[in-house]
Design a protein around this motif. Structure first.
Motif, PDB file in Angstrom:
ATOM      1  N   MET A  38       0.503  -0.977  -0.496  1.00  0.00           N
ATOM      2  CA  MET A  38      -0.243   0.260   0.014  1.00  0.00           C
ATOM      3  C   MET A  38       0.930   1.318   0.075  1.00  0.00           C
ATOM      4  SD  MET A  38      -3.648  -0.795   2.320  1.00  0.00           S
ATOM      5  CE  MET A  38      -2.460  -1.522   3.884  1.00  0.00           C
ATOM      6  N   ASN A  39       2.130   1.079  -0.660  1.00  0.00           N
ATOM      7  CA  ASN A  39       3.024   2.095  -0.804  1.00  0.00           C
ATOM      8  C   ASN A  39       3.219   2.577  -1.905  1.00  0.00           C
ATOM      9  OD1 ASN A  39       3.499   2.009   2.139  1.00  0.00           O
ATOM     10  ND2 ASN A  39       5.059   0.550   1.526  1.00  0.00           N
ATOM     11  N   GLY A  40       3.666   3.876  -2.352  1.00  0.00           N
ATOM     12  CA  GLY A  40       3.399   4.612  -3.321  1.00  0.00           C
ATOM     13  C   GLY A  40       3.275   5.691  -4.087  1.00  0.00           C
ATOM     14  N   THR A  41       2.833   6.313  -4.904  1.00  0.00           N
ATOM     15  CA  THR A  41       2.098   7.396  -5.488  1.00  0.00           C
ATOM     16  C   THR A  41       0.885   7.187  -5.391  1.00  0.00           C
ATOM     17  OG1 THR A  41       3.912   7.981  -6.734  1.00  0.00           O
ATOM     18  CG2 THR A  41       2.235   8.701  -7.196  1.00  0.00           C
ATOM     19  N   PRO A  42       0.094   7.491  -5.363  1.00  0.00           N
ATOM     20  CA  PRO A  42      -1.676   7.428  -5.223  1.00  0.00           C
ATOM     21  C   PRO A  42      -1.379   7.329  -5.886  1.00  0.00           C
ATOM     22  CG  PRO A  42      -1.822   9.106  -3.566  1.00  0.00           C
ATOM     23  CD  PRO A  42       0.148   8.375  -4.168  1.00  0.00           C
ATOM     24  N   PRO A  43      -3.367   6.857  -6.775  1.00  0.00           N
ATOM     25  CA  PRO A  43      -3.758   7.184  -8.039  1.00  0.00           C
ATOM     26  C   PRO A  43      -4.414   9.168  -8.415  1.00  0.00           C
ATOM     27  CG  PRO A  43      -4.507   5.090  -7.490  1.00  0.00           C
ATOM     28  CD  PRO A  43      -3.784   5.552  -6.015  1.00  0.00           C
ATOM     29  N   ALA A  44      -4.834   9.405  -8.930  1.00  0.00           N
ATOM     30  CA  ALA A  44      -5.125  10.982  -9.314  1.00  0.00           C
ATOM     31  C   ALA A  44      -6.522  10.560  -8.505  1.00  0.00           C
ATOM     32  CB  ALA A  44      -5.431  11.255 -10.815  1.00  0.00           C
ATOM     33  N   ARG A  45      -7.187  12.596  -7.563  1.00  0.00           N
ATOM     34  CA  ARG A  45      -7.649  12.122  -6.687  1.00  0.00           C
ATOM     35  C   ARG A  45      -8.507  13.167  -7.407  1.00  0.00           C
ATOM     36  NH1 ARG A  45      -9.191  11.216  -1.246  1.00  0.00           N
ATOM     37  NH2 ARG A  45     -10.525  13.266  -0.475  1.00  0.00           N
ATOM     38  N   HIS A  46      -9.961  13.410  -7.119  1.00  0.00           N
ATOM     39  CA  HIS A  46     -10.809  14.888  -7.929  1.00  0.00           C
ATOM     40  C   HIS A  46     -12.323  14.692  -7.427  1.00  0.00           C
ATOM     41  CE1 HIS A  46     -11.858  11.698 -10.542  1.00  0.00           C
ATOM     42  NE2 HIS A  46     -12.706  12.019 -11.151  1.00  0.00           N
ATOM     43  N   ASP A  47     -12.645  16.069  -7.276  1.00  0.00           N
ATOM     44  CA  ASP A  47     -13.848  16.000  -6.883  1.00  0.00           C
ATOM     45  C   ASP A  47     -14.416  16.065  -8.040  1.00  0.00           C
ATOM     46  OD1 ASP A  47     -12.931  16.058  -4.729  1.00  0.00           O
ATOM     47  OD2 ASP A  47     -12.552  18.483  -4.614  1.00  0.00           O
ATOM     48  N   GLU A  48     -15.793  15.756  -7.637  1.00  0.00           N
ATOM     49  CA  GLU A  48     -17.188  15.611  -8.621  1.00  0.00           C
ATOM     50  C   GLU A  48     -18.735  15.521  -7.852  1.00  0.00           C
ATOM     51  OE1 GLU A  48     -17.831  12.227 -11.225  1.00  0.00           O
ATOM     52  OE2 GLU A  48     -15.587  12.229 -10.987  1.00  0.00           O
ATOM     53  N   THR A  49     -19.991  16.188  -8.812  1.00  0.00           N
ATOM     54  CA  THR A  49     -20.834  16.886  -7.888  1.00  0.00           C
ATOM     55  C   THR A  49     -21.728  15.915  -8.530  1.00  0.00           C
ATOM     56  OG1 THR A  49     -21.144  18.676  -9.022  1.00  0.00           O
ATOM     57  CG2 THR A  49     -20.091  19.051  -7.033  1.00  0.00           C
ATOM     58  N   PHE A  50     -23.139  15.659  -8.179  1.00  0.00           N
ATOM     59  CA  PHE A  50     -24.388  15.077  -8.613  1.00  0.00           C
ATOM     60  C   PHE A  50     -25.622  16.146  -8.814  1.00  0.00           C
ATOM     61  CE2 PHE A  50     -23.581  12.303  -5.628  1.00  0.00           C
ATOM     62  CZ  PHE A  50     -25.380  12.217  -4.989  1.00  0.00           C
ATOM     63  N   GLU A  51     -27.021  16.614  -9.509  1.00  0.00           N
ATOM     64  CA  GLU A  51     -28.150  16.672  -8.639  1.00  0.00           C
ATOM     65  C   GLU A  51     -28.875  15.723  -8.134  1.00  0.00           C
ATOM     66  OE1 GLU A  51     -27.633  20.275  -9.100  1.00  0.00           O
ATOM     67  OE2 GLU A  51     -25.285  19.744  -9.781  1.00  0.00           O
ATOM     68  N   TRP A  52     -29.726  15.959  -7.296  1.00  0.00           N
ATOM     69  CA  TRP A  52     -30.529  15.219  -6.879  1.00  0.00           C
ATOM     70  C   TRP A  52     -31.836  15.949  -6.121  1.00  0.00           C
ATOM     71  CZ3 TRP A  52     -31.131  13.953  -1.252  1.00  0.00           C
ATOM     72  CH2 TRP A  52     -32.735  12.837  -1.153  1.00  0.00           C
ATOM     73  N   ALA A  53     -32.567  15.763  -6.126  1.00  0.00           N
ATOM     74  CA  ALA A  53     -33.537  16.570  -5.224  1.00  0.00           C
ATOM     75  C   ALA A  53     -34.598  15.689  -4.510  1.00  0.00           C
ATOM     76  CB  ALA A  53     -34.771  16.658  -6.971  1.00  0.00           C
ATOM     77  N   TRP A  54     -35.159  16.555  -3.453  1.00  0.00           N
ATOM     78  CA  TRP A  54     -35.799  15.512  -2.089  1.00  0.00           C
ATOM     79  C   TRP A  54     -36.730  17.466  -1.950  1.00  0.00           C
ATOM     80  CZ3 TRP A  54     -37.052  11.020  -0.274  1.00  0.00           C
ATOM     81  CH2 TRP A  54     -38.145  11.190   0.766  1.00  0.00           C
ATOM     82  N   ASP A  55     -37.676  16.631  -2.130  1.00  0.00           N
ATOM     83  CA  ASP A  55     -39.162  17.136  -1.336  1.00  0.00           C
ATOM     84  C   ASP A  55     -39.285  18.069  -2.352  1.00  0.00           C
ATOM     85  OD1 ASP A  55     -41.348  17.623   0.306  1.00  0.00           O
ATOM     86  OD2 ASP A  55     -40.549  18.411   1.601  1.00  0.00           O
ATOM     87  N   GLY A  56     -38.849  18.363  -3.142  1.00  0.00           N
ATOM     88  CA  GLY A  56     -38.839  19.898  -4.052  1.00  0.00           C
ATOM     89  C   GLY A  56     -38.373  20.302  -3.914  1.00  0.00           C
ATOM     90  N   VAL A  57     -36.815  20.007  -3.467  1.00  0.00           N
ATOM     91  CA  VAL A  57     -35.197  21.026  -3.271  1.00  0.00           C
ATOM     92  C   VAL A  57     -34.544  20.128  -3.989  1.00  0.00           C
ATOM     93  CG1 VAL A  57     -34.028  21.879  -1.838  1.00  0.00           C
ATOM     94  CG2 VAL A  57     -36.342  21.413  -0.822  1.00  0.00           C
ATOM     95  N   GLU A  58     -33.549  20.798  -5.096  1.00  0.00           N
ATOM     96  CA  GLU A  58     -32.945  20.410  -5.911  1.00  0.00           C
ATOM     97  C   GLU A  58     -31.348  20.663  -4.890  1.00  0.00           C
ATOM     98  OE1 GLU A  58     -32.942  19.117  -8.889  1.00  0.00           O
ATOM     99  OE2 GLU A  58     -34.704  19.699  -9.156  1.00  0.00           O
ATOM    100  N   LEU A  59     -30.829  19.862  -4.703  1.00  0.00           N
ATOM    101  CA  LEU A  59     -29.947  19.900  -4.160  1.00  0.00           C
ATOM    102  C   LEU A  59     -28.082  19.265  -5.090  1.00  0.00           C
ATOM    103  CD1 LEU A  59     -31.723  17.932  -1.916  1.00  0.00           C
ATOM    104  CD2 LEU A  59     -29.851  18.625  -0.388  1.00  0.00           C
ATOM    105  N   SER A  60     -27.333  19.828  -4.884  1.00  0.00           N
ATOM    106  CA  SER A  60     -25.370  19.395  -5.821  1.00  0.00           C
ATOM    107  C   SER A  60     -25.250  18.548  -4.285  1.00  0.00           C
ATOM    108  CB  SER A  60     -25.266  20.728  -6.472  1.00  0.00           C
ATOM    109  OG  SER A  60     -24.426  20.143  -6.450  1.00  0.00           O
ATOM    110  N   CYS A  61     -24.487  17.224  -5.015  1.00  0.00           N
ATOM    111  CA  CYS A  61     -24.027  16.540  -3.378  1.00  0.00           C
ATOM    112  C   CYS A  61     -22.850  16.079  -4.234  1.00  0.00           C
ATOM    113  CB  CYS A  61     -25.061  15.026  -3.839  1.00  0.00           C
ATOM    114  SG  CYS A  61     -26.710  15.263  -3.552  1.00  0.00           S
ATOM    115  N   ALA A  62     -21.777  16.292  -3.564  1.00  0.00           N
ATOM    116  CA  ALA A  62     -20.463  16.071  -3.744  1.00  0.00           C
ATOM    117  C   ALA A  62     -19.800  15.075  -3.348  1.00  0.00           C
ATOM    118  CB  ALA A  62     -19.421  17.745  -2.607  1.00  0.00           C
TER     119      ALA A  62
END
Length: 298
Positions: free
Chosen positions: A1-25
């Protein structure tokens, strides 16, 4: 479990609940079969707490760590969060965002929601790891019950003007530090000034109080009673299930974890150190347990 870690990146996706739109990370890292990492639900929890474990698992998996709606690093809308909302979000994640994962690691209350999801969706072939699993919020766990007056606490914190003040009064640096040292981390020095600042930012994000107060008072418990949680654990496939927690886990929480393991008829892995945040503080130990068992199960 040593060595250079693979690339790490953030994303978002959309999801709605009770009529409210959310951007989830979410954060992706690594390549290989998919692995979902679900952080605990708490006033200071985010997907970043999974980062040390994610970095280690990314050597073998395409790992995806996600923030629960109402928690995490982004601002939150005013939503009266419920167990139904959290369960619906998890259903969406495992069907549309990260479908057919080979591995799911769930910490704290996330473990309870995963048990609930899998009980409702039997027959899925995947490896399940529950780390310091809980199903009942902090106040109901302390009191051994969920009294009706906790609804008044939620209503007070929801109020537009007095609510934020009351919330901040009960979640200042002193309270965060005491909570972290008492229940989350084994090493009193683990929560550095920099770490405390990050936790403070999460706890004080706009709208954070709506989900936080519901978690603390038990309104986000995935099960109403212990028997339901234990029945869900008993339904899990024995050869694909791991339970991991530390010897230093708070007594009442440990008692509930032991009951889940007994219901599932499996022997948990007990680490010599670790409280409710052992997946963050002792990520290397947790990763070794997961990778060793996963390799043996193939």
């Amino acid at each position: 479990m040593n060595g250079t870690p693979p690339a790490r990146h953030d994303e978002t996706f959309e999801w709605a609940w009770d009529g409210v739109e959310l951007s989830c990370a979410l954060t992706r890292e690594g390549t290989g079969p998919r692995a979902v990492l679900l952080p605990a639900l708490s006033s200071i929890a985010t997907r970043d707490e999974m980062a040390p474990l994610q970095r280690l698992l990314a050597a073998r998996f395409e790992t995806v760590a996600l923030d629960w709606p109402g928690f995490g690093t982004t601002d939150k809308p005013r939503v009266a969060w419920t167990p139904a909302a959290m369960a619906a979000w998890l259903d969406h994640v495992l069907s549309a965002v990260v479908p057919d994962p080979a591995l799911i690691v769930a910490a704290g209350h996330a473990a309870g929601y995963l048990l609930r999801h899998l009980a409702d969706n039997p027959g899925r072939s995947l490896h399940i790891v529950l780390v310091a699993p809980t199903w009942r919020g902090p106040l109901p766990t302390m009191m051994g019950r969920r009294p009706s007056w906790l609804a008044c606490v939620r209503a007070a914190v929801d109020m537009p003007v007095a609510g934020p003040a009351l919330y901040m009064l009960n979640l200042n640096d002193l309270v965060i530090g005491r909570m972290a040292r008492g229940h989350v981390y084994s090493d009193p020095g683990w929560l550095t000034l920099e770490s405390l600042a990050a936790k403070r930012h999460v706890a004080r994000a706009a709208g954070a109080r709506f989900a936080s107060v519901r978690f603390v008072t038990g309104a986000l418990d995935p099960f109403d009673v212990a028997d339901d949680a234990r029945s869900a654990a008993a339904a899990m496939p024995k050869d694909r299930l791991q339970l991991i927690w530390g010897e230093e886990t708070p007594r009442k929480s440990k008692t509930e974890m032991e009951a889940l393991a007994a219901a599932a008829s499996i022997a948990p892995t007990l680490l010599p150190r670790g409280k409710l945040g052992l997946h963050e503080e002792f990520a290397n130990d947790v990763a070794q347990v997961i990778l060793g068992r996963f390799a043996n199960s193939e």
